[in-house]
Design a protein around this motif. Structure first.
Motif, short mmCIF file in Angstrom:
data_model
loop_
_atom_site.label_atom_id
_atom_site.label_comp_id
_atom_site.label_asym_id
_atom_site.label_seq_id
_atom_site.Cartn_x
_atom_site.Cartn_y
_atom_site.Cartn_z
N THR A 24 38.53 50.41 51.23
CA THR A 24 38.73 49.21 52.04
C THR A 24 38.31 47.95 51.29
O THR A 24 38.99 46.91 51.35
CB THR A 24 37.93 49.32 53.35
N SER A 25 37.21 48.03 50.56
CA SER A 25 36.71 46.87 49.81
C SER A 25 37.68 46.49 48.70
O SER A 25 37.95 45.30 48.48
CB SER A 25 35.32 47.17 49.23
N ILE A 26 38.18 47.50 47.99
CA ILE A 26 39.14 47.22 46.92
C ILE A 26 40.40 46.59 47.49
O ILE A 26 40.93 45.60 46.96
CB ILE A 26 39.47 48.51 46.14
N ASP A 27 40.89 47.15 48.59
CA ASP A 27 42.11 46.62 49.20
C ASP A 27 41.91 45.18 49.66
O ASP A 27 42.80 44.33 49.48
CB ASP A 27 42.51 47.51 50.39
N LEU A 28 40.72 44.89 50.25
CA LEU A 28 40.44 43.53 50.71
C LEU A 28 40.45 42.56 49.53
O LEU A 28 41.07 41.48 49.60
CB LEU A 28 39.09 43.49 51.41
N GLY A 29 39.75 42.94 48.44
CA GLY A 29 39.71 42.06 47.28
C GLY A 29 41.08 41.80 46.70
O GLY A 29 41.43 40.65 46.36
N LYS A 30 41.90 42.84 46.63
CA LYS A 30 43.24 42.68 46.06
C LYS A 30 44.11 41.79 46.95
O LYS A 30 44.87 40.95 46.46
CB LYS A 30 43.91 44.05 45.89
N ARG A 31 43.98 41.96 48.27
CA ARG A 31 44.78 41.17 49.19
C ARG A 31 44.39 39.69 49.15
O ARG A 31 45.21 38.82 49.43
CB ARG A 31 44.64 41.71 50.61
N LEU A 32 43.12 39.43 48.79
CA LEU A 32 42.66 38.05 48.68
C LEU A 32 42.89 37.49 47.28
O LEU A 32 42.45 36.38 46.97
CB LEU A 32 41.17 37.96 49.04
N GLY A 33 43.57 38.25 46.43
CA GLY A 33 43.92 37.78 45.09
C GLY A 33 42.77 37.79 44.11
O GLY A 33 42.79 37.04 43.12
N MET A 34 41.75 38.61 44.35
CA MET A 34 40.59 38.66 43.47
C MET A 34 40.68 39.83 42.49
O MET A 34 41.30 40.86 42.78
CB MET A 34 39.30 38.82 44.28
#
Length: 422
Positions: A356-366
């Motif tokens: 979930t953390s990885i997906d969140l970061g990727k979705r926020l362009g990080m």
């Protein structure tokens, strides 16, 4: 990866390059089973641990701690014991030895174990994980490797901190030392950067890790001096590597007081320019707990990004940042705390949090960075989840600046050999 049928380069590189940790430790083993105490003591002494103390229950463990004349580095603690159970014992250990590392021994439900671990962390202890039953010597060696990796990030033994006079002397005499932990791409294992980690050199104690001085440095009003010295050292050494042909991104942790200095972006830009670095080579790391003061951060963070510097949320998962804070601050990197990375390949709960953390970061362009990577299975999980960058004991312990170039060249050679062999 670099080939159609890739092999994970760290399988080869980490084995060849990991320095043997200093195992001159004092460890307390607490378990109501005599056979488990004896088994652990035998393994630890065979590995080379200096001293192993044992206790059959919580009360005996407390007596051991109170009678000990030297620091306890690590506590192995069974959660299910008669009398004072492991949860009660951890509470008492936390009061006596704030910051000490603990490894719980348990076959309890995974969510219950995570709850106990979170309780211990909130009390200031560093939880290295859970030792399931039955366990092997390989499990113990992994635990010790995790301890040494965590200590480089600030785990503190149960010992006295530096005095204000010692800290003042170290800062005035320019005895600040910076070590660097390498960061590599997960998909290719190429070295992309390092994180700067501060130490102080003391005439009597030798090289002192931050656990022994950071809190007092902040309380005594010296943290800005320390931060500015770290910035200068880290950017100067990064400039040296660049001139020698090794271009790396440098991550520098900012203290809670330094990040509110309105002139900080100009200062870092000036120092970077003086050492021949572009802003894109520098990432300023801010712990998640600091995001509670987001209003005060907006000015400094915005001007860092306007100048081209990277901004990282450090130790993600340990604070209480809301999604609105993550979206309103111009971060370019999200670093997932080691507690959600180490052992994630063996835990459905940790895997879910990590994914979930990885997906969140990727979705926020990080760019997403995983800290505390210690085993190949976790590396492979990170690769499957699309994590960008990894750092941890599997790759390298923090190194002095004069060893980074040699390490990077050797790592790249081993990585290339591993890819070619694949």
């Amino acid at each position: 990866m670099l080939s159609d049928t890739p092999v994970t380069p760290p399988k080869m590189a980490a084995t060849a390059m990991t320095d043997k940790p200093d195992e001159a430790l004092r460890i307390l083993v607490v378990d109501d089973s005599l056979s488990i105490r004896q088994f652990l003591e035998e393994i630890l002494k065979r590995i080379g641990v200096r001293e192993v103390l044992t206790a059959e229950d919580g009360n005996a463990a407390i007596r051991r701690l109170d009678q000990s004349q030297e620091a306890i580095d690590l506590v192995f603690c069974n959660l299910m014991m008669p009398g004072m159970d492991g949860v009660e014992l951890l509470r008492e250990v936390g009061r006596r030895c704030p910051g000490v590392a603990v490894l719980t021994i348990s076959s309890l439900d995974a969510r219950l174990r995570l709850s106990v671990s979170e309780m211990a962390r909130r009390m200031g202890m560093t939880v290295l994980g859970v030792l399931g039953k039955p366990f092997t010597e390989a499990d113990i060696r992994k635990a010790l490797a995790g301890f040494h990796d965590a200590r480089q990030k600030g785990v503190k033994p149960c010992s006295a901190p530096m005095t204000d006079a010692e800290i003042d002397s170290a800062l005035n005499n320019k005895q600040v030392v910076v070590h660097y932990q390498p960061k590599v791409r997960v998909d290719s294992a190429h070295v992309v950067g390092v994180e700067a980690l501060v130490r102080l050199r003391d005439p009597q104690r030798g090289l002192v890790s931050p656990d022994a001085f950071i809190e007092l440095t902040e309380a005594g009003g010296h943290i800005e001096n320390l931060t500015y010295q770290v910035i200068d050292i880290a950017l100067r050494e990064t400039g040296v590597w660049a001139r020698e042909g090794l271009r790396l991104n440098i991550g520098i942790n900012l203290s809670s007081s330094a990040i509110h200095r309105l002139d900080l972006p100009e200062h870092v830009q000036s120092v970077a320019h003086n050492h021949g670095l572009s802003p894109s080579q520098v990432t300023l790391e801010i712990t998640e707990s600091e995001l509670a003061n987001a209003t005060e951060l907006l000015d400094v963070c915005a001007r860092f990004r306007m100048r081209g510097f990277g901004l990282s949320i450090d130790d993600y998962g340990t604070g209480e940042s809301g999604l609105s804070r993550l979206s309103s601050l111009p971060f370019t990197e999200l670093k997932i705390d080691r507690q959600y990375v180490d052992g994630a390949s063996e835990s459905d709960e940790l895997r879910a949090i990590l994914s979930t953390s990885i997906d969140l970061g990727k979705r926020l362009g990080m760019t997403v960075v995983a800290e505390g990577v210690q085993q190949v299975a976790d590396w492979e999980l990170l690769e499957s989840l699309g994590c960008d960058v990894a750092q941890g004991f599997l790759i390298s312990r923090p190194l002095p600046g004069d060893k980074i170039m040699k390490w990077a060249l050797r790592w790249q050679r081993l990585t290339d050999e591993g890819t070619n062999n694949g």
